[in-house]
Write a protein that holds these residues in place. Structure first.
Motif, PDB file in Angstrom:
ATOM      1  N   GLN A  86       0.828  -1.200   0.000  1.00  0.00           N
ATOM      2  CA  GLN A  86       0.000   0.000   0.000  1.00  0.00           C
ATOM      3  C   GLN A  86       0.863   1.250   0.000  1.00  0.00           C
ATOM      4  OE1 GLN A  86      -2.625   0.231   3.351  1.00  0.00           O
ATOM      5  NE2 GLN A  86      -3.582   2.123   2.684  1.00  0.00           N
ATOM      6  N   GLY A  87       1.936   1.245   0.792  1.00  0.00           N
ATOM      7  CA  GLY A  87       2.812   2.409   0.875  1.00  0.00           C
ATOM      8  C   GLY A  87       3.540   2.676  -0.427  1.00  0.00           C
ATOM      9  N   ILE A  88       4.005   1.602  -1.094  1.00  0.00           N
ATOM     10  CA  ILE A  88       4.687   1.772  -2.376  1.00  0.00           C
ATOM     11  C   ILE A  88       3.731   2.347  -3.414  1.00  0.00           C
ATOM     12  CG2 ILE A  88       5.730   0.511  -4.294  1.00  0.00           C
ATOM     13  CD1 ILE A  88       6.974  -1.364  -2.228  1.00  0.00           C
ATOM     14  N   HIS A  89       2.491   1.898  -3.387  1.00  0.00           N
ATOM     15  CA  HIS A  89       1.512   2.371  -4.380  1.00  0.00           C
ATOM     16  C   HIS A  89       1.084   3.800  -4.108  1.00  0.00           C
ATOM     17  CE1 HIS A  89      -2.512   2.789  -6.238  1.00  0.00           C
ATOM     18  NE2 HIS A  89      -1.980   2.066  -7.198  1.00  0.00           N
ATOM     19  N   ASP A  90       0.882   4.141  -2.825  1.00  0.00           N
ATOM     20  CA  ASP A  90       0.328   5.454  -2.494  1.00  0.00           C
ATOM     21  C   ASP A  90       1.390   6.523  -2.308  1.00  0.00           C
ATOM     22  OD1 ASP A  90      -2.131   4.294  -2.528  1.00  0.00           O
ATOM     23  OD2 ASP A  90      -2.282   4.058  -0.357  1.00  0.00           O
ATOM     24  N   GLY A  91       2.607   6.112  -1.954  1.00  0.00           N
ATOM     25  CA  GLY A  91       3.611   7.087  -1.585  1.00  0.00           C
ATOM     26  C   GLY A  91       3.584   7.346  -0.094  1.00  0.00           C
ATOM     27  N   ASN A  92       4.597   7.987   0.404  1.00  0.00           N
ATOM     28  CA  ASN A  92       4.742   8.178   1.838  1.00  0.00           C
ATOM     29  C   ASN A  92       3.827   9.233   2.421  1.00  0.00           C
ATOM     30  OD1 ASN A  92       6.724   6.270   1.693  1.00  0.00           O
ATOM     31  ND2 ASN A  92       8.418   7.753   1.653  1.00  0.00           N
ATOM     32  N   GLU A  93       3.153  10.002   1.547  1.00  0.00           N
ATOM     33  CA  GLU A  93       2.285  11.039   2.102  1.00  0.00           C
ATOM     34  C   GLU A  93       1.108  10.418   2.851  1.00  0.00           C
ATOM     35  OE1 GLU A  93       3.197  10.803  -1.021  1.00  0.00           O
ATOM     36  OE2 GLU A  93       4.668  12.423  -1.198  1.00  0.00           O
ATOM     37  N   ARG A  94       0.568   9.321   2.301  1.00  0.00           N
ATOM     38  CA  ARG A  94      -0.586   8.674   2.919  1.00  0.00           C
ATOM     39  C   ARG A  94      -0.178   7.913   4.184  1.00  0.00           C
ATOM     40  NH1 ARG A  94      -4.472   6.389  -0.574  1.00  0.00           N
ATOM     41  NH2 ARG A  94      -5.335   7.962  -1.934  1.00  0.00           N
ATOM     42  N   GLN A  95       0.977   7.274   4.109  1.00  0.00           N
ATOM     43  CA  GLN A  95       1.404   6.397   5.180  1.00  0.00           C
ATOM     44  C   GLN A  95       2.834   6.757   5.547  1.00  0.00           C
ATOM     45  OE1 GLN A  95       2.763   2.147   4.745  1.00  0.00           O
ATOM     46  NE2 GLN A  95       0.624   1.787   5.218  1.00  0.00           N
ATOM     47  N   ILE A 114     -11.483  -4.106  -0.835  1.00  0.00           N
ATOM     48  CA  ILE A 114     -12.808  -3.668  -1.303  1.00  0.00           C
ATOM     49  C   ILE A 114     -12.839  -2.155  -1.452  1.00  0.00           C
ATOM     50  CG2 ILE A 114     -15.237  -3.455  -0.626  1.00  0.00           C
ATOM     51  CD1 ILE A 114     -15.028  -6.243   0.598  1.00  0.00           C
ATOM     52  N   GLU A 115     -12.253  -1.459  -0.489  1.00  0.00           N
ATOM     53  CA  GLU A 115     -12.176   0.002  -0.593  1.00  0.00           C
ATOM     54  C   GLU A 115     -11.393   0.415  -1.838  1.00  0.00           C
ATOM     55  OE1 GLU A 115     -12.241   0.796   4.251  1.00  0.00           O
ATOM     56  OE2 GLU A 115     -10.409   1.089   3.087  1.00  0.00           O
ATOM     57  N   ARG A 116     -10.340  -0.340  -2.151  1.00  0.00           N
ATOM     58  CA  ARG A 116      -9.560  -0.053  -3.357  1.00  0.00           C
ATOM     59  C   ARG A 116     -10.406  -0.256  -4.617  1.00  0.00           C
ATOM     60  NH1 ARG A 116      -4.387   2.240  -3.158  1.00  0.00           N
ATOM     61  NH2 ARG A 116      -3.870   2.116  -0.964  1.00  0.00           N
ATOM     62  N   GLN A 117     -11.150  -1.337  -4.629  1.00  0.00           N
ATOM     63  CA  GLN A 117     -11.898  -1.703  -5.828  1.00  0.00           C
ATOM     64  C   GLN A 117     -13.107  -0.806  -6.052  1.00  0.00           C
ATOM     65  OE1 GLN A 117     -11.157  -3.903  -8.133  1.00  0.00           O
ATOM     66  NE2 GLN A 117     -13.042  -3.588  -9.311  1.00  0.00           N
ATOM     67  N   ALA A 118     -13.818  -0.481  -4.947  1.00  0.00           N
ATOM     68  CA  ALA A 118     -15.110   0.189  -5.104  1.00  0.00           C
ATOM     69  C   ALA A 118     -15.169   1.575  -4.486  1.00  0.00           C
ATOM     70  CB  ALA A 118     -16.219  -0.678  -4.503  1.00  0.00           C
ATOM     71  N   LYS A 144      -8.226  -0.169  -8.412  1.00  0.00           N
ATOM     72  CA  LYS A 144      -6.842  -0.636  -8.445  1.00  0.00           C
ATOM     73  C   LYS A 144      -6.531  -1.434  -7.171  1.00  0.00           C
ATOM     74  CE  LYS A 144      -5.285   3.386 -11.098  1.00  0.00           C
ATOM     75  NZ  LYS A 144      -4.369   4.548 -11.122  1.00  0.00           N
ATOM     76  N   MET A 145      -6.055  -2.669  -7.343  1.00  0.00           N
ATOM     77  CA  MET A 145      -5.620  -3.499  -6.224  1.00  0.00           C
ATOM     78  C   MET A 145      -4.192  -3.946  -6.498  1.00  0.00           C
ATOM     79  SD  MET A 145      -8.887  -5.855  -5.191  1.00  0.00           S
ATOM     80  CE  MET A 145      -8.964  -6.632  -6.812  1.00  0.00           C
TER      81      MET A 145
END
Length: 556
Positions: free
Chosen positions: A106-115, A355-359, A479-480
């Protein structure tokens, strides 16, 4: 190959030391996220490896104990590895490693700002150290320290991101935890005042000479403290409001592990310190109410995270049921069910993150058509959901059957009431997960009452309070990342392994339960078979010089 006692003692503190030292290293490397992630994954993998070895040794050779700093028992800090604590360590590290893999993806996909990795990873490792310390603690105060490390780390993780909902939930969580800690401290003070020791093995001997009323008062105080941490009704109302607001990895590890630390403490106190069973009926009633009220709360929810939080509370009741029976069969079933529930509950909360990612939402009012949109997601939800519902031949069915059989074999009428309550709860759990399946996966998205709102930014709403607390930015919807799917599939596979190897696992839990029922095995491993007890008020060394049992207690 026979491993030397020196190697056993070397391995014993490592489940605590490895994540704690790794947390320090990740703090030093705070500006290098890749380095932090590598250290964290390596530390958790090493912790899992050590835990597996300790479980093998505990099952082969029996209980082992280590006196930290070379102090003779019962003066110093004691770490104890028996089958129960080793099982808990292995299952905990499996979950900690899988959730960390999910979080890294999740961190790699979102970047460090989110996590913020520089904060998240060291705190997560401190959480792992606190969990391990609680499972290995051989004295009440060290158990308290483990709980406090959990509290400090979990507060940081719970409020990560700093949103109003998370801070509000974090403050509520900390206040409840502080009350629990205060009650635990009172229980420790009462136990020390009555016995003159904090070492649980020595305390177990001395409590036999404490008046019955005083002993029950101490037990009652400790049960309240542990019951809050385990979310046993009526001390469970804090949980559904605290866990759902956290990020998906945090919610998953909290739901899977933190309440089970409280359950572990109840098992240890019930079997080692207070085996007389004076409060068994109270525990049975609390177990029944926890089952029924928890699952009724789940039926009333429309958000999957809150729904799963209530099922988490409900299924704690099964564990309390097995403990309160005070039989070998009941304890074995409870231990197996703890391991099952840690894996399955963690998996389901990770699936909610997907699920949150998908929908774009976790609200049943906004979801639909997920089976068609993502068959992979449908499978990864369906298997642990059926497992939680107790459908044969999954481990949930095996664990519940073991507990219900133990209840049916118990001579009390109340145990039969629990058997009926457990059966009803299992059917209602199946109804709850079937409801999630039909609404989120089976029906068309257009048929959802608020299906058109899942993809809308909160800023587009007139009232921002209408925005779902589990909202995901629009560009992420659908996106998952594979790095999030793989750990989830791994936990699904572990859940299936609990079914495939149920016979071997239950054989280990049977031996663990037998050890727990014969507390002299634990006492001899910690104090030595030749230990000569002093009067309760004397905290000095024993009158006779004895050989300390710092290696193995052996099977009997």
């Amino acid at each position: 190959m026979t491993l030397s006692p020196d190697l056993v003692q070397t391995l014993t503190p490592l489940p605590v030391l490895i994540p704690m030292l790794a947390a320090a290293v990740t703090l030093v490397g705070g500006r290098r996220p890749r380095f932090q992630r590598a250290v964290t994954i390596a530390a958790l993998a090493a912790g899992l490896t050590v835990s597996v070895v300790l479980l093998y040794l505990a099952d082969r050779d029996g209980i082992s104990s280590l006196q930290v700093g070379g102090w003779e028992s019962p003066i110093g800090i004691t770490l104890v590895v028996d089958r129960l604590s080793a099982i808990m360590l292995v299952v905990s590290y499996v979950v900690l490693l899988a959730v960390m893999g999910f979080a890294v993806g999740q961190g790699i996909h979102d970047g460090n700002e989110r996590q913020p990795v520089s904060i998240f990873l060291p705190t997560y490792l401190a959480l792992a150290a606190g969990i391990s310390n609680a499972f290995l603690a051989g004295d009440l105060f060290n158990l308290f320290v483990g709980f406090e490390v959990l509290l400090a780390a979990s507060f940081v993780l719970l409020t990560l991101g700093g949103s109003a909902d998370r801070v509000r939930a974090g403050v509520s969580y900390v206040m409840v935890s502080m009350v629990s800690s205060l009650i635990f401290l009172i229980g420790i003070a009462l136990a020390y005042g009555a016995t003159g020791t904090l070492n649980m093995a020595q305390m177990a001997l001395r409590l036999d000479d404490v008046p019955n009323g005083t002993r029950m008062a101490i037990y009652g105080v400790l049960l309240v403290a542990f019951g809050i941490k385990a979310a046993v009704f009526p001390l469970s109302t804090w949980l559904p409001d605290s866990y759902p607001t956290a990020p998906a990895p945090v919610t998953a590890v909290f739901a899977g592990l933190l309440t089970k630390v409280g359950v572990y403490a109840i098992i240890r106190a019930h079997t080692l310190l207070f085996p007389q069973g004076e409060l068994d009926d109270v525990l049975l009633v609390c177990g029944l109410l926890t089952m029924i009220i928890g699952i009724l709360g789940a039926i009333a929810q429309s958000d999957i995270k809150r729904l799963l939080s209530f099922t988490l509370v409900s299924h704690i009741g099964y564990m309390v049921f097995g403990i309160a029976l005070s039989t070998q069969q009941g304890l074995s079933g409870a231990i197996y069910y703890v391991a099952h529930h840690i894996i399955v509950q963690t998996t389901l909360f990770l699936v909610v993150g997907l699920i949150e990612r998908q929908a774009g939402s976790s609200s049943l009012r906004r979801l639909g058509g997920l089976a068609a949109a993502s068959p992979v997601l449908a499978i990864v939800f369906l298997v642990p959901a059926l497992n939680l519902g107790g459908i044969p031949p999954f481990s949930g069915f095996i664990g519940k059957i073991a507990l219900l059989q133990a209840g049916a074999a118990h001579p009390s009428v109340l145990s039969w009431v629990l058997v009926a309550g457990g059966t009803i709860t299992s059917l209602l759990t199946l109804y709850v997960v079937a409801r999630v399946w039909t609404k989120a996966f089976w029906r068309a998205r257009a048929d959802a009452p608020e299906g058109d709102l899942a993809d809308i930014s909160p800023s587009a709403l007139i009232d921002e309070s209408e925005a779902d607390i589990a909202y995901v930015d629009r560009e992420d919807v659908g996106k998952m990342p594979a790095l999030m799917l793989v750990p989830t599939f791994a936990l699904v596979a572990v859940g299936i392994a609990l079914t495939v190897f149920a016979g071997q696992i239950i054989a280990v839990t049977d031996r663990a339960a037998t050890d727990l029922q014969d507390r002299s095995i634990y006492i001899d491993a910690v104090l030595g078979p030749n230990y000569s007890e002093q009067p309760a008020g004397n905290s000095g060394p024993p009158a006779e010089s004895t050989e300390q049992a710092t290696a193995t207690g052996g099977d009997r």
